[in-house]
Design an enzyme around this catalytic site. Structure first.
Site, PDB file in Angstrom:
ATOM      1  CG  HIS A   1       0.976  -4.739   1.462  1.00 39.65           C
ATOM      2  ND1 HIS A   1      -0.264  -4.304   1.885  1.00 39.65           N
ATOM      3  CD2 HIS A   1       0.744  -5.516   0.372  1.00 39.65           C
ATOM      4  CE1 HIS A   1      -1.198  -4.810   1.098  1.00 39.65           C
ATOM      5  NE2 HIS A   1      -0.600  -5.541   0.162  1.00 39.65           N
TER       6      HIS A   1
ATOM      7  CG  ASP B 235      -3.690  -4.237  -4.814  1.00 34.81           C
ATOM      8  OD1 ASP B 235      -2.513  -4.433  -4.453  1.00 34.81           O
ATOM      9  OD2 ASP B 235      -4.649  -4.903  -4.365  1.00 34.81           O
ATOM     10  CG  HIS B 236      -2.715  -2.404  -0.859  1.00 30.60           C
ATOM     11  ND1 HIS B 236      -3.526  -2.425   0.253  1.00 30.60           N
ATOM     12  CD2 HIS B 236      -3.015  -3.527  -1.562  1.00 30.60           C
ATOM     13  CE1 HIS B 236      -4.282  -3.526   0.223  1.00 30.60           C
ATOM     14  NE2 HIS B 236      -3.975  -4.200  -0.868  1.00 30.60           N
TER      15      HIS B 236
ATOM     16  CG  HIS C  36       1.300  -6.443  -3.107  1.00 28.29           C
ATOM     17  ND1 HIS C  36       0.631  -7.461  -2.467  1.00 28.29           N
ATOM     18  CD2 HIS C  36       2.537  -6.937  -3.404  1.00 28.29           C
ATOM     19  CE1 HIS C  36       1.421  -8.515  -2.383  1.00 28.29           C
ATOM     20  NE2 HIS C  36       2.580  -8.221  -2.935  1.00 28.29           N
TER      21      HIS C  36
ATOM     22  CG  HIS D 209      -0.162 -10.322   1.627  1.00 29.64           C
ATOM     23  ND1 HIS D 209      -0.799 -11.192   0.765  1.00 29.64           N
ATOM     24  CD2 HIS D 209      -0.202  -9.099   1.037  1.00 29.64           C
ATOM     25  CE1 HIS D 209      -1.208 -10.522  -0.301  1.00 29.64           C
ATOM     26  NE2 HIS D 209      -0.851  -9.257  -0.160  1.00 29.64           N
TER      27      HIS D 209
ATOM     28  CG  ASP E  61      -4.038  -7.178   0.893  1.00 36.42           C
ATOM     29  OD1 ASP E  61      -5.028  -6.509   1.245  1.00 36.42           O
ATOM     30  OD2 ASP E  61      -3.627  -7.223  -0.276  1.00 36.42           O
TER      31      ASP E  61
ATOM     32  CG  HIS F 277      -8.522  -6.878  -1.274  1.00 34.99           C
ATOM     33  ND1 HIS F 277      -8.487  -6.485  -2.596  1.00 34.99           N
ATOM     34  CD2 HIS F 277      -7.229  -6.857  -0.845  1.00 34.99           C
ATOM     35  CE1 HIS F 277      -7.241  -6.253  -2.959  1.00 34.99           C
ATOM     36  NE2 HIS F 277      -6.455  -6.467  -1.911  1.00 34.99           N
TER      37      HIS F 277
END
Length: 255
Positions: free
Chosen positions: A54, A58-59, A56, A112, A131, A169
């Site tokens: 996805h 942080d990915h 985001h 999400h 996530d 995570h």
């Protein structure tokens, strides 16, 4: 297929993959390029594939740098092409993508985010859930509805019990504390939390989990279970409404 956990930021996991038969090397959700490069250099590997679940940051934050350095192919959701730069292979629900001698089936799992996908390597019984599905939990609903996320989780829980789940995570211990408040009589959950506590005491990851373990212990996969429904005062309610209440409670949980 070998899977190596690479910690990043405070609690992210990036996954480096290697298909032994072909020597192909991939990475899943590289939010940061530096630890991935360090792992590859330590092992003498060159990257060929970048898999993104996805959009985001942080990915995907390290994906462009890794693509430029290794000329790796970037694989992600067609629905997110407008907000994930550099996609080379664009996929949707039911599509398959080849990684060496391995083949991954793509699940579209909105909730999400609207364009979230998961990669299931069937022969290796390995799922990269981003996530959407966590150990003992699920992702917050930033862009989707409870109905979408409940459908997504039902799709993932239908996979084989022995499927290993690699999520985005290290949230297991905090997720488990919440799970005990809505499923207090679940013996498997209590046992899992003892195992998790021992792992975290040694600073070891609680990932991977398995689909079988999550089916037994994760309340977000069990919104249709009479025990969970009874524990939160919603016996006989539609499963999606139970799921929505579980997610609402988790959003406000401070434990």
């Amino acid at each position: 297929m070998e899977v190596i956990l690479v910690p990043a930021f405070a609690d992210n996991y990036i996954y480096v993959l290697r298909d032994a038969a072909s020597g192909k090397v991939g990475v899943v959700d590289p939010g940061d390029a530096a630890p991935v490069q360090a792992e590859l250099e330590r092992r003498g590997w060159s990257l060929t594939h970048i898999f993104l679940t996805h959009h985001h940051d942080d990915h995907i934050g390290g994906a462009e740098e890794l693509k430029a350095r290794y000329r790796a192919s970037v694989v992600g959701a067609r629905a997110d092409a407008h907000r994930i730069p550099g996609l080379d292979v664009m996929l949707g629900d039911g599509d398959r993508t080849v990684f060496g001698e391995q083949t991954a089936r793509v699940f579209t799992v909105p909730g999400h985010t609207s364009g979230h996908i998961a990669f299931w390597f069937e022969a290796a019984e390995t799922l990269f859930s981003g996530d959407t599905l966590f150990s003992l939990g699920c992702g917050r609903l930033f862009e989707g509805t409870p109905a979408q996320m409940w459908d997504s989780l039902q799709n993932l829980r239908s996979l084989t019990d022995s499927t290993r789940v690699y999520c985005g995570h290290e949230y297991t211990q905090s997720n488990g504390r919440f799970a005990l408040t809505v499923d207090p009589d679940n013996a498997a959950l209590h046992q899992r939390m003892e195992e998790v506590a021992a792992l975290r005491e040694r600073n070891q990851p609680t990932i991977p989990t398995t689909i079988g373990m999550e089916r037994r212990t994760n309340p977000f996969l069990r919104a249709d279970d009479p025990g969970v429904q009874s524990a939160i005062g919603m016996s006989g309610a539609p499963s999606v409404e139970v799921f929505a209440e579980l997610r609402r409670r988790k959003d406000h949980f401070r434990g």
